[in-house]
Design an enzyme around this catalytic site. Structure first.
Site, PDB file in Angstrom:
ATOM      1  N   GLU A  33      -7.061 -31.639 -19.374  1.00  0.00           N
ATOM      2  CA  GLU A  33      -5.805 -31.684 -20.124  1.00  0.00           C
ATOM      3  C   GLU A  33      -4.932 -32.758 -19.488  1.00  0.00           C
ATOM      4  O   GLU A  33      -4.769 -32.766 -18.264  1.00  0.00           O
ATOM      5  CB  GLU A  33      -5.087 -30.329 -20.088  1.00  0.00           C
ATOM      6  CG  GLU A  33      -3.821 -30.340 -20.931  1.00  0.00           C
ATOM      7  CD  GLU A  33      -3.048 -29.029 -20.901  1.00  0.00           C
ATOM      8  OE1 GLU A  33      -1.948 -28.999 -21.491  1.00  0.00           O
ATOM      9  OE2 GLU A  33      -3.518 -28.055 -20.286  1.00  0.00           O
ATOM     10  N   ARG A 257     -15.145 -22.679  -9.063  1.00  0.00           N
ATOM     11  CA  ARG A 257     -14.300 -23.850  -8.835  1.00  0.00           C
ATOM     12  C   ARG A 257     -14.162 -24.103  -7.341  1.00  0.00           C
ATOM     13  O   ARG A 257     -14.518 -23.254  -6.520  1.00  0.00           O
ATOM     14  CB  ARG A 257     -12.932 -23.653  -9.477  1.00  0.00           C
ATOM     15  CG  ARG A 257     -12.093 -22.579  -8.818  1.00  0.00           C
ATOM     16  CD  ARG A 257     -10.734 -22.468  -9.489  1.00  0.00           C
ATOM     17  NE  ARG A 257      -9.935 -21.426  -8.843  1.00  0.00           N
ATOM     18  CZ  ARG A 257      -8.712 -21.101  -9.237  1.00  0.00           C
ATOM     19  NH1 ARG A 257      -8.163 -21.722 -10.261  1.00  0.00           N
ATOM     20  NH2 ARG A 257      -8.049 -20.149  -8.610  1.00  0.00           N
ATOM     21  N   LYS A 267      -2.147 -27.412 -10.803  1.00  0.00           N
ATOM     22  CA  LYS A 267      -1.389 -28.588 -11.258  1.00  0.00           C
ATOM     23  C   LYS A 267       0.101 -28.249 -11.364  1.00  0.00           C
ATOM     24  O   LYS A 267       0.952 -29.098 -11.135  1.00  0.00           O
ATOM     25  CB  LYS A 267      -1.926 -29.085 -12.595  1.00  0.00           C
ATOM     26  CG  LYS A 267      -3.047 -30.101 -12.432  1.00  0.00           C
ATOM     27  CD  LYS A 267      -3.318 -30.886 -13.697  1.00  0.00           C
ATOM     28  CE  LYS A 267      -4.288 -30.203 -14.597  1.00  0.00           C
ATOM     29  NZ  LYS A 267      -4.741 -31.019 -15.729  1.00  0.00           N
TER      30      LYS A 267
END
Length: 551
Positions: A33, A257, A267
């Site tokens: 994104e 992850r 983020k």
């Protein structure tokens, strides 16, 4: 004969699918994104997705999941592209979820026409109250059984901008009693009157991630849609939407992850650090962003090697930052030229060396380099800068550097003996006086004198000045995310030390942003983008050894 490396579980799936003929061509995608800069966690996903198609053929698409116009910027698109290329990967197609807004709208109409989606004017709080809990079933919305005609009319009017933000949503009609909370009539479209970075004001309704993602995969014929473990519960909805829309059956697979010590990966939290000026920007060398690591002096090879070493697993774990530092040391040890820089200088005068004389000495660039590394010329004169820590007025036991009456070798040069020193009014040593042994020149030493210590230096007459930035871990805690209170309470006040007046070899005046250097005895360094012709700035990438003391 070397052992063949075992396959990770995703490679096993891919091999089975290709060998069985399920797919002729492997197609993956990396779908960031564009709402921030990529970080080291994304590097793991990049290496996995692109690495699979490098290994097995096929191709990888770069697709920006740009369905939230409020947080997304072209700046982030550009930085993410730069990072992927810098890591050494190339995509076949550059795509955007916004490319598919018309098709996605058509898919939504198809669900409505099948009686599998409805327009709901319940508020967010009302929807949440009816959703139930993991142990209690949800309840139907009072608007769940609207007619297909009414739903089509309302959804068309939503698209045409007749309603304000939040007035209506489009929900998939699935099962309010499902044990998977995400299957309890999830929202698939919402009204958001906001300008999109690519489509401008064409749309005022935007698909939710879960609706856009799987359908975008399907449109692109993605065979293996690889994401992190937090999306395990989303897989059921991913499959349901593809099945009901009767489109190409992309399949989702999840891996653990990357969780790294002494930093944060969210983020949102990284954006906080930037917006509150707690770091200098997304590319601050203390940040775990790819651009921050690049600016600090990390190489693409070291990051790819790090991702290779940590592997692909199904279970979450915490990786030590020291492993990433090990990978960059291992790379730079073979590739970085050795140079001399004095970070905390004190003057050394060789009293029996002719004043005004300059001698050109030969220094090795990198004895570890595969090609031998070559040599360079280093100017030498009677006045030098050495490190303040290399002199001790009252030497400790087993002190092998300079002290009154002690001898050391100057790297690539001569053996010198400390005769005396000068102090200022405050009692600080300001100058050291030595004599040198002319026959002790490195490479042709006939003096017969042996010393245990070697120190580095730069010629005062020829040295260039530089600002040195010493970087360390951004947080004092290994797990700032897991600590009590605000994660920012654990910022390391010593994560950056600036040394404004260091002296460097004159050859470093020609340094470029692509060069990496080992400052002998001090660590690995690179030129920073803040450098100007009048002021060079060098960043410490990493120390020569792991020196971090755990709090």
């Amino acid at each position: 004969m070397s052992e063949e490396k075992s396959l990770n579980f995703i490679e096993e799936i891919v091999e089975n699918d290709l060998n069985s003929g399920k797919y002729e061509t492997l197609v993956t995608r990396f779908p960031p994104e564009p709402n921030g800069y990529l970080h080291i966690g994304h590097a793991k996903a990049i290496c996995l997705n692109f690495g699979l198609t490098q290994k097995y053929g096929g191709y990888t698409n770069l697709r920006f999941d740009d369905t939230n116009p409020v947080t997304e910027k072209t700046e982030y698109v550009n930085s993410q592209q730069e990072d992927i290329k810098w890591l050494g990967f190339n995509w076949k197609n550059e795509l955007y979820a916004s490319n598919y807004f018309d098709e996605l709208y058509g898919f939504a109409l198809k669900l409505i026409e099948k009686g599998l989606a409805y327009v709901d004017e319940s508020t967010a709080d009302e929807i949440a109250a009816l959703k139930g809990t993991p142990t209690e079933p949800g309840q139907d919305s009072p608007h769940r059984n609207r007619s297909i005609e009414e739903n089509l009319d309302l959804f068309t009017r939503m698209k045409n901008g007749e309603f304000g933000d939040g007035a209506y949503t489009l929900r998939a009609k699935i099962d309010m009693t499902s044990p998977n909370m995400l299957m309890r009539d999830p929202i698939i479209y919402r009204i958001k009157h906001a300008e999109h970075h690519r489509t401008g004001n064409k749309w005022c309704i935007y698909p939710m991630y879960d609706f856009a993602h799987g359908q975008s995969d399907s449109i692109e014929n993605i065979t293996h849609s690889i994401c992190t473990l937090e999306y395990v519960s989303h897989r059921e909805l991913y499959d349901w939407l593809i099945e009901k829309l009767e489109i190409f059956p992309s399949k989702q697979y999840e891996f653990a992850r990357l969780n790294l010590t002494s930093t944060v990966m969210s983020k949102r939290k990284l954006l906080q650090l930037v917006n509150e000026n707690l770091v200098s920007g997304w590319d601050d060398p203390r940040m775990p962003t790819i651009s921050g690591l690049r600016r600090r002096g990390f190489t693409p090879k070291s990051i790819r090697e790090f991702c290779e070493r940590i592997g692909i697993a199904k279970r979450e774990n915490l990786i030590e930052l020291s492993l990433l530092e090990f990978c960059i040391r291992e790379d730079l040890n073979k590739t970085a030229n050795r140079v001399m820089a004095v970070l905390d200088p004190i003057k050394l005068v060789i009293t029996n060396y002719p004043e005004g004389k300059t001698e050109e000495l030969i220094g090795e660039n990198n004895p570890e380099a595969e090609d031998g590394g070559g040599t360079r010329v280093i100017p030498f004169s009677n006045e030098l800068w050495i490190e303040r820590e290399d002199f001790m007025e009252v030497p400790a036991k087993k002190w092998f550097r300079l002290a009154p009456g002690a001898m050391v070798r100057l790297k690539f040069a001569y053996i010198v003996k400390c005769e005396d020193f000068v102090k200022d009014a405050n009692g600080n040593v300001t100058e050291i006086h030595c004599t040198y042994i002319p026959e002790s020149k490195s490479g042709s030493d006939t003096s017969g004198v042996h010393v245990k210590g070697t120190i580095h230096w730069v010629s005062a007459q020829h040295a260039k000045t530089a600002e040195i930035r010493l970087y360390d871990r951004l947080f004092t805690s290994e797990t700032p995310d897991a600590e009590e209170g605000d994660f920012k309470d654990y910022l390391n006040p010593e994560s950056l030390t600036i040394l404004p007046n260091a002296y460097i070899e004159p050859a470093l005046a020609e340094a470029s942003l692509d060069n990496r250097y080992q400052f002998i005895r001090k660590g690995y360094f690179c030129l920073d983008k803040d450098s100007t012709a009048d002021k060079l700035v060098f960043n410490r990438t990493v120390t020569l050894k792991d020196t971090f003391k755990k709090a």
